[in-house]
Each structure stands twice: as structure tokens, then as C-alpha cells.
Design a protein around this motif. Structure first.
Motif, PDB file in Angstrom:
ATOM      1  N   GLY A 192     -32.935  45.744 -46.885  1.00 35.25           N
ATOM      2  CA  GLY A 192     -32.811  46.154 -45.494  1.00 35.25           C
ATOM      3  C   GLY A 192     -33.256  47.594 -45.295  1.00 35.25           C
ATOM      4  O   GLY A 192     -33.907  47.927 -44.292  1.00 35.25           O
ATOM      5  N   PHE A 193     -32.933  48.436 -46.259  1.00 33.23           N
ATOM      6  CA  PHE A 193     -33.345  49.837 -46.164  1.00 33.23           C
ATOM      7  C   PHE A 193     -34.851  49.977 -46.287  1.00 33.23           C
ATOM      8  O   PHE A 193     -35.452  50.896 -45.731  1.00 33.23           O
ATOM      9  N   CYS A 194     -35.482  49.059 -47.016  1.00 34.46           N
ATOM     10  CA  CYS A 194     -36.935  49.082 -47.135  1.00 34.46           C
ATOM     11  C   CYS A 194     -37.586  48.987 -45.759  1.00 34.46           C
ATOM     12  O   CYS A 194     -38.560  49.676 -45.471  1.00 34.46           O
ATOM     13  N   ASN A 195     -37.020  48.129 -44.911  1.00 36.46           N
ATOM     14  CA  ASN A 195     -37.569  48.000 -43.561  1.00 36.46           C
ATOM     15  C   ASN A 195     -37.440  49.304 -42.778  1.00 36.46           C
ATOM     16  O   ASN A 195     -38.314  49.680 -42.002  1.00 36.46           O
ATOM     17  N   ARG A 212     -40.171  51.880 -43.696  1.00 32.73           N
ATOM     18  CA  ARG A 212     -41.531  51.645 -43.204  1.00 32.73           C
ATOM     19  C   ARG A 212     -41.867  52.608 -42.066  1.00 32.73           C
ATOM     20  O   ARG A 212     -43.030  52.936 -41.841  1.00 32.73           O
ATOM     21  N   HIS A 213     -40.842  53.052 -41.356  1.00 31.87           N
ATOM     22  CA  HIS A 213     -41.070  54.022 -40.284  1.00 31.87           C
ATOM     23  C   HIS A 213     -41.410  55.397 -40.846  1.00 31.87           C
ATOM     24  O   HIS A 213     -41.868  56.276 -40.124  1.00 31.87           O
ATOM     25  N   GLY A 253     -43.533  55.621 -43.276  1.00 38.82           N
ATOM     26  CA  GLY A 253     -44.850  55.435 -43.878  1.00 38.82           C
ATOM     27  C   GLY A 253     -44.804  54.885 -45.281  1.00 38.82           C
ATOM     28  O   GLY A 253     -45.804  54.914 -45.997  1.00 38.82           O
ATOM     29  N   ILE A 254     -43.650  54.371 -45.713  1.00 39.78           N
ATOM     30  CA  ILE A 254     -43.516  53.823 -47.063  1.00 39.78           C
ATOM     31  C   ILE A 254     -43.586  52.308 -46.980  1.00 39.78           C
ATOM     32  O   ILE A 254     -42.721  51.671 -46.362  1.00 39.78           O
ATOM     33  N   ASN A 255     -44.609  51.703 -47.591  1.00 35.17           N
ATOM     34  CA  ASN A 255     -44.745  50.253 -47.530  1.00 35.17           C
ATOM     35  C   ASN A 255     -43.930  49.583 -48.630  1.00 35.17           C
ATOM     36  O   ASN A 255     -43.276  50.242 -49.430  1.00 35.17           O
ATOM     37  N   TYR A 256     -43.991  48.259 -48.670  1.00 32.65           N
ATOM     38  CA  TYR A 256     -43.170  47.504 -49.613  1.00 32.65           C
ATOM     39  C   TYR A 256     -43.452  47.899 -51.064  1.00 32.65           C
ATOM     40  O   TYR A 256     -42.539  48.082 -51.858  1.00 32.65           O
ATOM     41  N   GLY A 257     -44.740  47.992 -51.388  1.00 30.69           N
ATOM     42  CA  GLY A 257     -45.096  48.329 -52.762  1.00 30.69           C
ATOM     43  C   GLY A 257     -44.609  49.704 -53.164  1.00 30.69           C
ATOM     44  O   GLY A 257     -44.054  49.901 -54.250  1.00 30.69           O
ATOM     45  N   ASP A 258     -44.803  50.695 -52.266  1.00 29.90           N
ATOM     46  CA  ASP A 258     -44.335  52.055 -52.546  1.00 29.90           C
ATOM     47  C   ASP A 258     -42.821  52.093 -52.686  1.00 29.90           C
ATOM     48  O   ASP A 258     -42.269  52.800 -53.541  1.00 29.90           O
ATOM     49  N   TYR A 259     -42.147  51.325 -51.833  1.00 27.90           N
ATOM     50  CA  TYR A 259     -40.689  51.317 -51.867  1.00 27.90           C
ATOM     51  C   TYR A 259     -40.171  50.805 -53.206  1.00 27.90           C
ATOM     52  O   TYR A 259     -39.295  51.411 -53.831  1.00 27.90           O
TER      53      TYR A 259
END
Length: 464
Positions: A10-13, A16-17, A19-25
Motif C-alpha cells: 500500500g505504501f508503494c502506491n 509513486r507520487h 516518482g518512485i515506481n514499482y521496480g525502484d520501490y
């Protein structure tokens, strides 16, 4: 997945604001989760660059210190340096980094069952693969992996030097699947001696990965299973010390596609010169197997029927190895990553020539895999039963093809005999996406043929 993983995802979403995408996260999560586990397990981390040092900072000082931690740990030896090699912070807002640190710190990860930790992490990897375009090349569906391993039965008790390798390891799904099978077979290791258990965890598994970030994910995934493995950061198709090693068992799903087409690997041990990556992976796997060693390998359809170099590689495979089984996978096996791709799994053993090949058609008139009809173990039950039959018996879906029949087919192994009912029913024609995928396969095959011609013309010019 556990509540804590739900929180992390949930924090990954939220991130994204920033500028961190799924892979970076997931990459940043890898760094931080490793430091938390290292702190809980008492592993050696340079003082002042450990988990507690991050917990004690905030604001811009936290961002600065986090960068210092990554740079310092990347210089360390062993798994510490491997995991942090080339690491960079992707955080712009210190409040987001602080929140992630606090989320991770809420859980005592070392007290969680190993399987739960690993499943949670792989759940994040699977989510990443489905959300991040192109990431599916690193992820093989778990049920397909498990089916392959139940067929291969990679038991380390076969010999004291038994090794398992994946030359396109991705996030280490095949290696971990082999480990999980071994643990299940030995009542979670209870039937293994101390020496065998240590060998399983420290000297059995290895792989190669060409993408640094993916190697990092593989190492962390293995670490969560308490496995120490050598993951070479290298292109398996190039020359290097990795090409000189030999293994008892190879399990792999090499990347599909024609990226890098036109480049012929400089490998003296490759009998057939070609720019086709999949054909070169077949040659590589044949080369790195020990005599008597066995392999299971995912390949696209075109490897089975491509002419010129394709024919030469298949002829070489049938001469130097016993190609005993081909499994035609259902359409959509790699959903949602590559839903239309047509692929197979080939099973072979090095050292004896092929006299006959058994083909199992798990594709024709089989319901397509999709989100509403996911890939499950039920897909593979009949195949596994047929695979282990002694002696094998033919059925509607399982057919034997002799060496002489293959020779008459000019070594074309794209063998099917069932009538596709969807082609007879105009109201049930294949999906446009599947038809487009088929067209792409044909075009890629044509491109491979053109590249082979270019290579031959180039060789001719060199001689002149």
C-alpha cells in the motif's frame, strides 16, 4: 500475503507520487529489509551504517546518511557488497523514506517463518512483474516452476557434489523452487545430515543474471530463504569463467525476443554460429551440463521449427543429448506478463543420443490461462503422471515420435496432432491478441533467418 506486506505494498502506491515506481520501490525495500534482518540476526555491518543509524536520523540528514550507507556498504566484501553494488537512493522526500523505515521496523522479521517471509517478498516481486511493463521476463509462474521441479526431482543426495544452476536466474524462482522441493522431500530437512543441510544451503545453487538490479533481487530472495548462492553478474552467452563450470541440473527460462539480434556470441564452445539468443542458450545449457546431467528449459515455439541454425542446433541437441520430453504449454501461461506468447518446456539429459521424443500437448483445446482462469497445479497433473510412467504409454495428448520420424521432418520438433476445435467454430476463433502473437513469432523467425544470412555474408566478406 501478511498484513505487513499489505502495508508495504500500500505504501508503494503512495510513493509513486514521489516518482518512485514499482521496480525502484522493491529495490529500495531490498536494501532496507536486508539491513533490518542483518540487525535482527546480528550480522556484521560497519558501525554507523547499520539499521539503527538510519532509525536515528530524520529530515534531509536522513537522505544524506542513507546515501552514505549505500555507498559504504557497496564497498564491502561478500553478500553485503553484492546486494548493495551500484545501489542508489531513489527517495526525494525524507518523510517517505522515514515512513518506510518505520513500517519495516514495526515487524520482527527474523521471528516470521522463513516461508512466510519468502512468500511475502515473492508476492511483491510478482506484483512488480505484473505492473511493471517488461518485468515479466524475470518472472516464471510459480506453478510452472513447481511442475518442472516435480518432474526433474533435483535431489542433492544423488552425489556429494550435486549442483543446480540457472543461467538466466531472474529473481531466482527456479533455484528457490528446487530448494523448497528438497525441503519437502526431506521433511523440512529433518532427513538430511548436518553436512547435507549445510551443502544444500551454501554449495548447491548458482545462477547468472545480466541485469544488476535483478541480481540484487535474486540475492535478497535467496537470503530470505537462508540460501547462500553464487549469482554471476554476466551475460551467460559471453566468454568467461562461468562458461567453464559444469552442473548436474540446469533449470531455466531464458529471455525471449530478438533484442541484440545480429550479434553472434564469441564462444569457441558453440558449434553453431547464430545470433538467435534462444538457440545460443540451448547450446550454452548443453555445454555447462556434466555428463549425465539433466536440464529443463523454457523455449519459444520458433526454437522448435526455425530453419538453418535452428535445424543445426536441434540436430546437435538430439546427437549429444537425450531429448526425452517436450511439453507444449497452454496459451497465456505467462499472463499477465506476456499473455500471448507460445512456449514449451524441453527436458533432456546429456551424454546419450536421442532415440525417441515424447510430446505432451497441453495447448490444443485447453482453456486459455487468464486472470479469471489462472494457472494452477491442476493444469499439470496429467502431464506429470505421463512424465513419470515406466514404461511410458501414449494417450490422446501424449505421443511418442521416433528419431527416424524426426529426421523425415527435417528435425522440425514443432509437433502437434490434435485438431484445434476453435478453428472449426467461427464463433470461437482465437483471440486477436493470440493471432497477433503468432504473427510476431513468424516475423521474428523471418528476422532470425535474415540475420543468419547477414552473418554468412559477413563471413564471406571477411574471407575475401
Amino acid at each position: 500475503m501478511s498484513d505487513v506486506v499489505g502495508k508495504l505494498w500500500g505504501f508503494c502506491n503512495t510513493l509513486r507520487h514521489d516518482g518512485i515506481n514499482y521496480g525502484d520501490y522493491i529495490e529500495q525495500l531490498t536494501y532496507l529489509l536486508f539491513l533490518k534482518l542483518a540487525d535482527e540476526k546480528g550480522l556484521s555491518v560497519p558501525k554507523g551504517y547499520d539499521w539503527n543509524s538510519l532509525k536515528n536520523e530524520s529530515g534531509t540528514e536522513l537522505l544524506d546518511h542513507y546515501n552514505d550507507v549505500l555507498r559504504t556498504l557497496a564497498k564491502q566484501k561478500g553478500i553485503l557488497g553484492e546486494i548493495f553494488a551500484g545501489s542508489l537512493s531513489k527517495f526525494r522526500e525524507p518523510v517517505n523514506l522515514k515512513k518506510l523505515i518505520n513500517l519495516i521496523d514495526e515487524t520482527e522479521w527474523a521471528t516470521i517463518d522463513v516461508d512466510l517471509k519468502a512468500q511475502a517478498y515473492e508476492g511483491l516481486l510478482q506484483k512488480f512483474a505484473s505492473e511493471q511493463k517488461g518485468a515479466g521476463q524475470y518472472f516464471t509462474p510459480r506453478e510452472a516452476i513447481r511442475a518442472v521441479i516435480r518432474c526433474m526431482k533435483p535431489d542433492i543426495r544423488e552425489s556429494k557434489e550435486f549442483t543446480i544452476h540457472d543461467p538466466a536466474s531472474g529473481t531466482a524462482g527456479f533455484l528457490i523452487g528446487a530448494y523448497e522441493w528438497m525441503m519437502k522431500e526431506t521433511k523440512e530437512g529433518a532427513e538430511l545430515s548436518r553436512e547435507e543441510r549445510e551443502r544444500l544451503l551454501k554449495r548447491t545453487f548458482s545462477g547468472s543474471e545480466i541485469v544488476l538490479e535483478t541480481k540484487r533481487l535474486a540475492l535478497m530472495n535467496l537470503y530470505l530463504h537462508e540460501i547462500e548462492a553464487d549469482i554471476f553478474f554476466i551475460d551467460s552467452l559471453t566468454e568467461g569463467p562461468h562458461a567453464g563450470k559444469r552442473y548436474d541440473c540446469v533449470l531455466t527460462n531464458p529471455p525471449f525476443g530478438t533484442k541484440g539480434a545480429g550479434e553472434v556470441p564469441i564462444r569457441e564452445d558453440f558449434t553453431v554460429r547464430t545470433s538467435n539468443k534462444q538457440l545460443n542458450f540451448v547450446q550454452h545449457v548443453m555445454h555447462i551440463l556434466k555428463p549425465g546431467g539433466r536440464a529443463a528449459m523454457v523455449i519459444p515455439d520458433n526454437v522448435l521449427f526455425e530453419e538453418n541454425a535452428g535445424r543445426d542446433v536441434r540436430k546437435l541437441l538430439l546427437t549429444d543429448c537425450q531429448l526425452h520430453t517436450i511439453l507444449r504449454l497452454p496459451i497465456g501461461t505467462f499472463t499477465p506478463y506476456s499473455p500471448g506468447v507460445k512456449a514449451n518446456i524441453i527436458f533432456f539429459r546429456k551424454g546419450l543420443p536421442t532415440e525417441e521424443v515424447w510430446v505432451y500437448d497441453l495447448r490444443t483445446n485447453i482453456e486459455k490461462v487468464n486472470k479469471s482462469h489462472p494457472l494452477t497445479c491442476d493444469y499439470f497433473k496429467d502431464f506429470e503422471k505421463c512424465f513419470h510412467q515406466k514404461p511410458r504409454k501414449g494417450s490422446d495428448r501424449f505421443k511418442k515420435v521416433t528419431k527416424s520420424e524426426i529426421e523425415k521432418r527435417d528435425y522440425n520438433l514443432d509437433i502437434s496432432w490434435l485438431k484445434d476445435k476453435s478453428l472449426e467454430d467461427s464463433s470461437n476463433l482465437p483471440d486477436p491478441q493470440d493471432l497477433a502473437s503468432e504473427a510476431v513469432t513468424q516475423l521474428e523467425t523471418a528476422m532470425d533467418s535474415l540475420n543468419e544470412l547477414i552473418v554468412k555474408l559477413g563471413n564471406g566478406n571477411n574471407k575475401m
